[in-house]
Every structure is written in structure tokens, then in C-alpha cells.
Design an enzyme around this catalytic site. Sequence first.
Site, PDB file in Angstrom:
ATOM      1  N   TYR A  91      -7.356  13.469  54.174  1.00 39.63           N
ATOM      2  CA  TYR A  91      -7.901  14.764  53.775  1.00 39.63           C
ATOM      3  C   TYR A  91      -6.993  15.921  54.207  1.00 39.63           C
ATOM      4  CZ  TYR A  91     -12.095  11.978  52.898  1.00 39.63           C
ATOM      5  OH  TYR A  91     -12.971  11.008  52.437  1.00 39.63           O
ATOM      6  N   ASP A 150     -14.727   4.921  61.142  1.00 44.96           N
ATOM      7  CA  ASP A 150     -13.873   3.724  61.229  1.00 44.96           C
ATOM      8  C   ASP A 150     -12.739   3.893  62.242  1.00 44.96           C
ATOM      9  OD1 ASP A 150     -15.454   2.406  59.364  1.00 44.96           O
ATOM     10  OD2 ASP A 150     -14.303   3.199  57.697  1.00 44.96           O
ATOM     11  N   HIS A 387      -2.333   7.518  51.692  1.00 44.10           N
ATOM     12  CA  HIS A 387      -3.705   7.236  51.275  1.00 44.10           C
ATOM     13  C   HIS A 387      -4.487   8.531  51.154  1.00 44.10           C
ATOM     14  CE1 HIS A 387      -3.960   7.275  55.680  1.00 44.10           C
ATOM     15  NE2 HIS A 387      -5.242   7.543  55.569  1.00 44.10           N
ATOM     16  N   TYR A 468     -17.953  14.878  48.081  1.00 49.11           N
ATOM     17  CA  TYR A 468     -18.576  15.488  49.267  1.00 49.11           C
ATOM     18  C   TYR A 468     -17.522  16.031  50.230  1.00 49.11           C
ATOM     19  CZ  TYR A 468     -17.593  11.895  52.832  1.00 49.11           C
ATOM     20  OH  TYR A 468     -16.975  11.072  53.747  1.00 49.11           O
ATOM     21  N   ARG A 469     -16.254  15.745  49.965  1.00 47.79           N
ATOM     22  CA  ARG A 469     -15.196  16.041  50.935  1.00 47.79           C
ATOM     23  C   ARG A 469     -13.884  15.786  50.216  1.00 47.79           C
ATOM     24  NH1 ARG A 469     -15.074  12.146  56.264  1.00 47.79           N
ATOM     25  NH2 ARG A 469     -13.666  13.312  57.582  1.00 47.79           N
TER      26      ARG A 469
END
Lengths: 523, 109
Positions: A91, A150, A387, A468-469
Amino acid sequence: MKQILPPGVSVGAFAEVLNDFRKIVGNDYVLTGDDLLSYADPYSIIADDETHAASAAVAPASTEQVQEIVRAANKHGVPLWPVSCGKNFGYGGASPRMAGTVVLDLKRMNRILEVSEADGYALVEPGVNYFDLYEHIQARGYKLWLDVPDPGWGSVVGNALDHGVGYTPYGDHFAMQCGMEVVLPNGELVRTGMGAMPGNTTWQLFKYGFGPYLDGMFSQSNFGIVTKMGIWLMPEPPGYRPYMISFQREEDLEQVVDILRPLKVGSVIQNAATIRSLLLVAAMNATRSQYTNKPGPLPDSTLRRIMADQDIGMWNIYGALYGPPPVMDTLWTVIRDSFAKVPGAKFYFVEDRKKPNDLLIGRADEMRGIPRMNEFSFINWTGGGGHIGFSPVSPIRGAEAMKQYTMVRDRLHEYGFDYLSIFAIGWRDLHHVVELLFDRRDPTIKRQAEEVFRVLVREAAAAGYGEYRTHLSFMDDIAATYGWNDNALLKLHQTIKDALDPKGILAPGKSGIWPARYRRSHP
Amino acid sequence: MNRGTVLVAFALLGMDGAAFAADSAPGKALFERHCAVCHAAGPGHAGTMRLTEARGADKAVLEDRTDLDSAYIRVVVRQGLVEMPPWRRTEIDDAALQQIAAYLTRSRN
């Protein structure tokens, strides 16, 4: 390293603000030049390195220093981008949305101010990560569990503020937040909820205080810098039993989700259980190159081989039972009998899993709040490190899950990427978190990844699914999909932004919210 | 104290390997705190898994390697390397990084 300036700030004014920052935090904690290499987002999808490049970083050790930095930034019109532990990878990590923004690195603010075993909460600063809080609790022998995402290296505060999820019954992290201290964009300090009342002892116990409930506006926003936050912790239950259920066919997803909904809504499934796709689970123990050296979607025969090698399914539920043994026995009977209706369903406890890095063995820790890093192994599936998370939300409906799955899978395959995902079960929703893996060293592949990501955002929105993000690079795109009634919500965000931050110094562009000074044209 | 100084001290004082091991102890503790979750031996460690594939099993476990040098370690930690993200000075300060590098480049005699 090339020096980048904040937009509209002269070399002289920038030098002055850095001097002001040095007076506040000391020379060692105003970082420029090559020190900024460690603030770059290592996994950025954008081929160009300068899009999210910081001009400097400043690292305060206290709330008072944060206030002084904010006042200096206002004086010089220099934008700040707060990060807590800087581990929001996929992100954006520790890098800012707008090139030239100064990173306000809160990692040094790492005090655990209070843990109450009796009342079940902690009060922490933003630099505290899950390992820190876990070790603190273990060292004191408190019978309290964390709820961890995680990877355990992230910030307890930052993860909750970005609406992150974990996997115990306390898996909705922002729902478990209680009471904040916030530095506003003008440097003023406020406490929310009961914290506003001098001498009150329920700051971390009762969220709402008196009057409007404001804590939500400091999440995923640029309206303030959270310097302290309360988080509820789960009392250790008298029993714990993690489990895994595997399903053999792609199309089973529909039936599985429809069985799951009443179990979750009715609290028979007690925790934030997840349904994980074949390749995401396989990536714990294997890499793509062990199965093929050809690009393109893996054929069904290879998928079946992976399933057999690792004794996993096309879909895999990871959940856990909590409570006294008779309660767990009863809940398990209902869960097992419900999913046994799916042909080919297989049921496992930890003792049934044999591979040393089997995912259920790792998740047996994570679903009881022990932080780990084992699941970061998924980025090894293709190698190359890159990623990014694509995270649309849907109802807990089988048909919707299948629709999302086939839509995303087909697009990823079309562009040459594998499908790895988690369906995380919320109180009433599914978070479909898709991990798009790419080689960060290959600009061509990065351009393809960026292109397919934008296609996915558009197609998901057209079908009524919102993320959502998201990563820094797509905040404007996602904000634009929340455009009901002529962008009424975005306009409200802008009104609040201009009122609280008239000089536009705090996190320009966060969640698509731009201050007036950059609104018409921003880098 | 850097590694060169330590080696000179050994030569002058005739210190044995145990004393050197004691000097690398802070680096070992820091390695365990910051690095081992991904780089320890055995399954479940993302860095070890990746290095096994990229460099081979004999180069997969950082603590067992004898081919690392301090400058390389500092660059990889501060700038990251493909799958590994960079670590900022606010997370691992320069002194701690120096100790980690000293531990990973310790003498094995």
C-alpha cells in the site's frame, strides 16, 4: 540521490524548515540524501522512482516534538506525511503520496504506555509494532491475546488506522480501537471520547464520550496525527482449537460462502476466518518455478499436482474455536456438519498437517495473536518482490464471491499474472484481498501490473464493488469510485480538510483528499 | 570497536575465540530481534526460502555464511534487495547495524 523539493517551496525556505526540524529533534533525526533510500516504497508498482519520492524525513521522539514540527511546517508551507512503522507494504510502505512531501517518521515514538490485564486493553504510541506489544505482554505474564495481521512488523496504531484486519474474534482492528490522542494540523492537541474529560478513568473503556464520535475521521485520513491510541485485547480463553477445511473445486466457492454466512453472522464461527486460494497457500512451501518455467496461467493438471503435493484445496478455510472444551466441541459439530455438505470437503486440525511450514501450523499462532512473518513467504511465489493489494468488498454471498473471483482471475490471467487471494470474513462483509505479484526490477511487467490494476478498479466499481484500502498510486482512482451524488462525500472531506488544515500541510492526497492549495493541480 | 580493531586486539593479547564470540553477542541479539524472523534457518522464513532458490542452500542461512562483508550488509539493509525491504535508521540505528554486520562477518576460527 537527486534532491526533490516540496511543490512551491524554494530551496531557501526548505533549508530553513530543515534547520527548524533539526532544532526540534536533533541533527541525527532529520534525514536527507541517501538516507531517503530507505523511505522509498520497495514494492511500488509505478515504473518511475520519483512519483512518491520524499524530500526529507523527520523523526520525533515525543508528542511535543510532533506539535513543534507541525507548527514549523505551517510556518514554511511544507507538507508532512506521517508514517508509524512504515511497513504498510503493498500500500506504499514509508513513502508519501505526493513527491517532495517530508516523511514524518513516528517509529521512535514506541512507548507502551499502559496494559490493563483486568480491563483488557493497551495504550500505545504509533511506533509500537506487534512484536513489541506481544513481548511486553509475555514478559509480564498477562493473560491477554493480541490480534495480529499476517506480518507482525507493522504498527498496532497504523494498522488499525488503515482499517487492517486480523484473525481472532477481535479481527476488525479499528472496531477494537478505543480513545485517541491527536495532533491537529495546526499543532493543537486533542483527546477523543472520555479522554477529553480531565481525571476520567475510562478513556480506553468507553469509545463515545459525549457528543459526536470523531475517532473515525482520523482513520485513512489527513485530518490529524494520532500520537496515542487505545486497543482492546482479548482475555485468553480457556480453550483454543485451530482448524482448516479444504475444498477441491473452483466452483465450490459459491456453496462455501453461502454456508459460511449464517455461521459467521450467528457467531458459530467466532473469529475472523479466511478462505484462501490454492496458490496463496502453496506459496508458503513452494515457488512457481518448481512447477513450471512457462509464463501464463497454470493449467488444471498443474493446479491438481500442487493440491496433491501439499494436501491443500482449491479453496481453504482457516478458522479457530475458542472457549471451554464442551463449547468448542459443540461449535465444531455444527461447523463440520455444515461444510460436509460440500462434496470432497476435508477437515484438519494442526496434528493432521505434516509439512514443517504448513500454513495451518503458522496460522495456529496467528489466530491466537502470536505475531509472525512466515506468511511474507508468499512474495517468493514468482520472485522479484513486487506486490500490491487489490481489495474490493462484497456481501457474504456465494454468487458475489464467484463473480468477483472469476472477474479478477480472468483479467489477471489475460495480463499474465497468477491469482492469489484471501476472502476475509468480516461481521457482514467479505474483504476480497487479491495479491498481485510482479517483478519490481522489470519496468515492462510493472506497466502491465499498473494497467491491469486500473482495469480491475474500474470493472469492480462498475459491478458495485469498492476497495476498502489501496496503494498510494491509486488513492485518487478509488476515491473517484465513491462518487455518489456528484462526489458529495469527497466534497465533505475537502470541506473538513480546508477547515482543519488551511495551509494544506498534512498528508496531501491521502485517500484522494487534497488540500485547497494542491486541489486543482497536484503532482 | 570495528572488526579490524578486534582482530588486532586478539593478536596483541592472545585472546581466544570465546572472547571474540562474546564481542559479537550484541550483534547476535540484534540479528535475532530484527532479522531472524525472515532469515533464520529452517522452514517458515521468507528470506531463507528466497535465498535457497536464488543463491542455493549453502548461501541461504545468513548466520552460516562466510562470504558477507560489512559494507554489503549495510547497503542491503538500508536500500533493500529485490524481495527484502529497506530498514530505516529509526528502526535499526547505525550502531546497531554495525553490530549486526560484525556478527555476520565474525571470525569462525
